[in-house]
Motif scaffolding. Structure first.
Motif, PDB file in Angstrom:
ATOM      1  N   THR A  39       0.851  -1.202   0.000  1.00  0.00           N
ATOM      2  CA  THR A  39       0.000   0.000   0.000  1.00  0.00           C
ATOM      3  C   THR A  39       0.878   1.239   0.000  1.00  0.00           C
ATOM      4  N   LEU A  40       0.242   2.396  -0.373  1.00  0.00           N
ATOM      5  CA  LEU A  40       0.973   3.670  -0.483  1.00  0.00           C
ATOM      6  C   LEU A  40       0.172   4.764   0.215  1.00  0.00           C
ATOM      7  N   GLN A  41       0.853   5.597   0.985  1.00  0.00           N
ATOM      8  CA  GLN A  41       0.221   6.763   1.610  1.00  0.00           C
ATOM      9  C   GLN A  41       0.808   8.048   1.011  1.00  0.00           C
ATOM     10  N   CYS A  42      -0.105   8.989   0.684  1.00  0.00           N
ATOM     11  CA  CYS A  42       0.334  10.293   0.137  1.00  0.00           C
ATOM     12  C   CYS A  42      -0.591  11.400   0.635  1.00  0.00           C
ATOM     13  N   ALA A  43      -0.174  12.610   0.397  1.00  0.00           N
ATOM     14  CA  ALA A  43      -0.962  13.768   0.859  1.00  0.00           C
ATOM     15  C   ALA A  43      -2.308  13.793   0.181  1.00  0.00           C
ATOM     16  N   SER A  44      -3.320  14.109   0.977  1.00  0.00           N
ATOM     17  CA  SER A  44      -4.673  14.222   0.445  1.00  0.00           C
ATOM     18  C   SER A  44      -4.927  15.666  -0.025  1.00  0.00           C
ATOM     19  N   SER A  50      -2.890  20.732   4.479  1.00  0.00           N
ATOM     20  CA  SER A  50      -4.031  20.020   5.053  1.00  0.00           C
ATOM     21  C   SER A  50      -3.601  19.027   6.128  1.00  0.00           C
ATOM     22  N   GLY A  51      -2.337  18.491   5.952  1.00  0.00           N
ATOM     23  CA  GLY A  51      -1.796  17.556   6.953  1.00  0.00           C
ATOM     24  C   GLY A  51      -2.475  16.191   6.989  1.00  0.00           C
ATOM     25  N   THR A  52      -3.275  15.857   5.988  1.00  0.00           N
ATOM     26  CA  THR A  52      -4.020  14.589   5.950  1.00  0.00           C
ATOM     27  C   THR A  52      -3.396  13.647   4.936  1.00  0.00           C
ATOM     28  N   LEU A  53      -3.149  12.400   5.359  1.00  0.00           N
ATOM     29  CA  LEU A  53      -2.616  11.392   4.465  1.00  0.00           C
ATOM     30  C   LEU A  53      -3.731  10.452   4.037  1.00  0.00           C
ATOM     31  N   GLN A  54      -3.618   9.975   2.810  1.00  0.00           N
ATOM     32  CA  GLN A  54      -4.564   8.989   2.309  1.00  0.00           C
ATOM     33  C   GLN A  54      -3.792   7.715   1.913  1.00  0.00           C
ATOM     34  N   THR A  55      -4.460   6.568   2.058  1.00  0.00           N
ATOM     35  CA  THR A  55      -3.834   5.279   1.742  1.00  0.00           C
ATOM     36  C   THR A  55      -4.301   4.811   0.374  1.00  0.00           C
ATOM     37  N   ASP A  67      -4.259   9.556  -8.182  1.00  0.00           N
ATOM     38  CA  ASP A  67      -4.895   9.675  -6.873  1.00  0.00           C
ATOM     39  C   ASP A  67      -4.153  10.656  -5.966  1.00  0.00           C
ATOM     40  N   CYS A  68      -2.859  10.914  -6.283  1.00  0.00           N
ATOM     41  CA  CYS A  68      -2.054  11.855  -5.485  1.00  0.00           C
ATOM     42  C   CYS A  68      -1.747  13.079  -6.350  1.00  0.00           C
ATOM     43  N   PRO A  69      -2.694  14.007  -6.426  1.00  0.00           N
ATOM     44  CA  PRO A  69      -2.520  15.148  -7.348  1.00  0.00           C
ATOM     45  C   PRO A  69      -1.396  16.088  -6.955  1.00  0.00           C
ATOM     46  N   LEU A  70      -1.005  16.059  -5.631  1.00  0.00           N
ATOM     47  CA  LEU A  70       0.037  16.989  -5.222  1.00  0.00           C
ATOM     48  C   LEU A  70       1.400  16.577  -5.745  1.00  0.00           C
TER      49      LEU A  70
END
Length: 792
Positions: A39-44, A50-55, A67-70
């Protein structure tokens, strides 16, 4: 072989580097060893704040959807996140992304070419050296020498123009600063040295002149005392000791002296009376004769309380003859009050009329002040245009003047003669040459029938007109004098003694012959018979000398003295012998008014009018005024006066120069000469350009003009210099308030300035009606802001 083995691992290495760099990605290994999923986590969202990570689940990694536009970490192999906000996309690590703040890529050799991230490593060569495709398979040869040849030449010229222009601008600024320093130094020198020294010298010169003035005043006072102390002169007035008669004597002197010479009447005032007033210390307050019925006021000069220097200045004007010059304020009020005659040009003096004709062409100037020539209608009025004075004393002085009746008779018949010579309202209005020729022809025919020489008729007309004008001038002088004499009479503390002194000095300044003085005295002593109102005048009215010719001598019973004195009695006898040839009055030579015949000549004594004579050095009276005649401005006084006036002129000149320099210094800021004085080198310069059929010219600190090509001067005014404006580093020169357009606004012009090695206008345009816009290149625009804006 090694590189082939490492290539499949490259995405994983890039992922690890990204996680270490951004500190916002976590790689989590799944506990399920059988599946081997990752799995991969990146900035939401689009920002890290925003300080929020998404998996991101394994099936969503490299699935072609970002999915990771930043940072685009989930689509490293597919490039679906190309153009991500962090500048990363498939195959490009952060260290190779654009370093610009706006997320664009700047070509190294083309600083003006900015590329968005989507055009980096997209297989298309955008930069001339291929730097935008460093990590793609595209083959990009370096073609910068070809592509940038024109751009490099333009930039090279821009850099060269800026270098030369900047040097020129700095030179202008240096000149401006030097000019200001020199201006300040000059101001300091003039104010601190020149003016101080001149003020000291002027003060010394004026002090020396004041001493000279005091000496002149003393000499003058002695001369006046010498004249007034002569007993024979005092005896002249012994037969007219009545206050009103003495006043009429002075007014009569003004009347006759005004007739004798135009120089004796200045702006309607009697100059002999003004001069006599100064001699006797009577100083008139000129602002009091305001035309509202108030008599002029005066005071007696007091040497102990008043400025002798100011009094002496009046004496100097008298000796220099400058008191006879017209003054629009002082004398003008008296002229209006006395209903003065306004002369369009100086009138001639009355000659002795020894010749049969007077060849002068001056025309009569009437009582009303209107200029009358031979083509004007002579109106015969009863009041002669005189304005009645409300003061009783003035009325007495004017109504009983001894020689008034003689003048009235001549005026009546003179006007009637001019009117009878064919002058009518009809031919006064004729303008054309043909009508004038017909009039002259008819007049010549009429004269021919009477056997009168046309030239003689013309000269007779001229003589009558001239004498009527002289009489009017004398009456103007007498009316003014009556107001001043009345003011003295009504000041009861003075009256007799001051009037006598004033009369004797008026005799001197009137310059009238002893015969004219004697005629006034005898006529006042033996006045004509007084007639009732409305009754016809007798011979004694119009020939007053008939009452005292042959002359009569009176004896003072108490003192045993005879008066008038012998000098006046002898003059009266001579006058009696001169009055035997009066023509047209009481001699049977006159005709009824309805049958007036124009004379072929107008001799002295015509209708009892004899022109007053000017006193000569051979006159018996002249010897009594030797002390006054010998008064002169000494050489020492003239030199001291000239030195004082010259220094005063120099001082005033220096003050004006200082004012001009200070004004120039005050206006030498940015509002005129621009930033740091950059416009100084362009001051007062003009620049032209031809556009279409017009030539345009703009002059710094001057005007903007439009004229036809080839036109040497003139043209349409586009405006006068207004100001220089600075906005966002750009200069605009403005001219406004030009000639108004027909049915449009007032013309204006503006010049937009850009950097250049020399000043010249590049283009001319009229974007709006009557608003003219020019572009100009000039060194004044080659400043630091231009350098920054163009990355020089």
């Amino acid at each position: 072989m090694t590189m082939a083995l490492l290539r499949p691992l490259l995405p994983l290495l890039l992922l690890l580097l990204s996680l270490l760099h951004n500190q916002n990605v976590a790689l989590v290994s799944a506990a399920d060893s059988s599946s081997g999923s990752t799995t991969l986590q990146c900035a939401s969202g689009w920002t890290r704040s925003s300080g929020t990570l998404q998996t991101i689940s394994p099936e969503k990694i490299n699935d072609g959807y970002c999915d990771c536009p930043l940072d685009g970490l989930d689509e490293i192999e597919t490039g679906a996140c190309a153009g991500a906000m962090d500048g990363m996309w498939a195959g490009i690590p952060p260290s190779f992304s654009s370093s610009s703040d706006d997320g664009v890529f700047i070509c190294p050799q083309q600083p003006t070419l900015h590329l968005p991230p989507s055009r980096i490593n997209d297989g298309i060569c955008d930069c001339c050296d291929g730097s935008d495709e460093s990590y793609s398979n595209a083959s990009c040869p370096d073609v910068c020498d070809i592509v940038l040849a024109e751009e490099r030449e333009a930039r090279r010229k821009l850099q060269e123009d800026y270098a030369l222009g900047s040097e020129g601008r700095q030179a202008s600024i240096r000149q401006y600063q030097q000019w200001r320093e020199e201006l300040q130094a000059k101001i300091k020198m003039i104010s601190g040295r020149d003016i101080v020294n001149l003020e000291r010298r002027v003060e010394d010169a004026k002090e020396a002149l004041t001493k000279k003035r005091f000496g002149l005043w003393e000499e003058w006072a002695l001369a006046v005392d010498e004249v007034l102390s002569q007993s024979t002169l005092k005896e002249i007035l012994q037969s007219i000791m009545d206050v009103n008669k003495l006043g009429m004597f002075i007014v009569s002197l003004c009347q006759l002296s005004g007739e004798a010479s135009a120089d004796q009447v200045v702006d309607g005032r009697c100059l002999p009376l003004d001069r006599a007033s100064l001699d006797t210390g009577i100083l008139w307050n000129d602002d009091d004769d305001d035309g509202n019925g108030n008599l002029p006021s005066f005071h007696i000069f007091d040497a102990e309380s008043e400025s002798i220097a100011n009094y002496a200045d009046k004496l100097v004007l008298r000796l220099e003859g400058k008191d006879s010059q017209s003054d629009s304020t002082t004398r003008g009020r008296a002229a209006k009050k006395s209903n003065s005659v306004k002369r369009s040009h100086p009138e001639p003096d009355v000659d002795d009329f020894d010749d049969e004709y007077d060849y002068h062409d001056d025309d009569y100037i009437g009582d009303s002040g209107d200029y009358i020539n031979e083509h004007d209608d002579i109106q015969d009025g009863d009041d002669d245009g005189k304005k009645e004075d409300d003061n009783d004393t003035v009325k007495v002085l004017l109504e009983k003047l001894p020689l008034l009746a003689v003048r009235d008779v001549f005026k009546e018949h003179g006007r009637a003669l001019l009117a009878s010579s064919g002058i009518t309202d009809d031919n006064a209005d004729k303008d054309t040459e043909t009508e004038e020729e017909e009039e002259d022809s008819a007049s010549e025919d009429e004269v021919s029938d009477n056997n009168v020489d046309p030239m003689a008729l013309s000269m007779a007309r001229s003589t009558i007109s001239k004498r009527l004008g002289n009489i009017d001038r004398g009456e103007t002088s007498s009316r003014s004098a009556a107001r001043f004499v009345a003011a003295v009479i009504e000041k009861r503390s003075l009256v007799m003694e001051e009037l006598q002194s004033l009369a004797l000095m008026t005799i001197y300044h009137s310059k009238l012959s002893s015969e004219d003085i004697a005629e006034i005295i005898y006529t006042l002593t033996f006045p004509p018979d007084q007639q009732e109102d409305g009754s016809e005048q007798t011979c004694s009215d119009v020939r007053p000398w008939s009452k005292w010719c042959p002359t009569v001598t009176m004896i003072d019973q108490d003192g045993g003295k005879s008066y008038p004195p012998s000098i006046i009695a002898a003059a009266a006898e001579r006058r009696c012998s001169q009055r035997g040839d009066a023509v047209g009055v009481c001699s049977g030579e006159g005709k009824e008014e309805t049958d007036v015949e124009f004379p072929s000549s107008v001799p002295d004594g015509y209708y009892a009018y004899y022109a007053p004579k000017v006193r000569t050095t051979a006159d018996d009276l002249s010897s009594f005024f030797t002390a006054m005649d010998s008064m002169r401005i000494s050489g020492d006084f003239s030199i001291a006066k000239e030195v004082a006036e010259d220094l005063d002129t120099k001082l005033e000149s220096k003050r004006q120069e200082l004012t001009k320099l200070e004004k120039e210094l005050d206006s030498s800021d940015v509002s005129k000469y621009g930033v740091d004085g950059e416009l100084f080198i362009m001051r007062d310069s003009c620049h032209k350009i031809e556009s279409g059929k017009y030539e345009y010219e703009v002059c710094i600190f001057g005007k903007a003009t439009q004229r036809d090509i080839g036109q040497k001067g003139g043209g349409t005014n586009l405006g006068s210099w207004d100001k220089v404006m600075m906005e966002n580093g750009h200069r605009t020169l403005k001219w406004d308030k030009g000639t108004k357009c027909w049915n449009g606004p007032v013309r204006s012009a503006e010049v937009i300035v850009t950097c250049g090695r020399a000043t010249k206008i590049l283009s001319a345009d009229e974007p709006e009606t009557c608003r003219y816009v020019f572009t100009m290149e000039s060194p004044i625009a080659c400043d630091e802001q231009f350098k920054v804006n163009n990355s020089l």
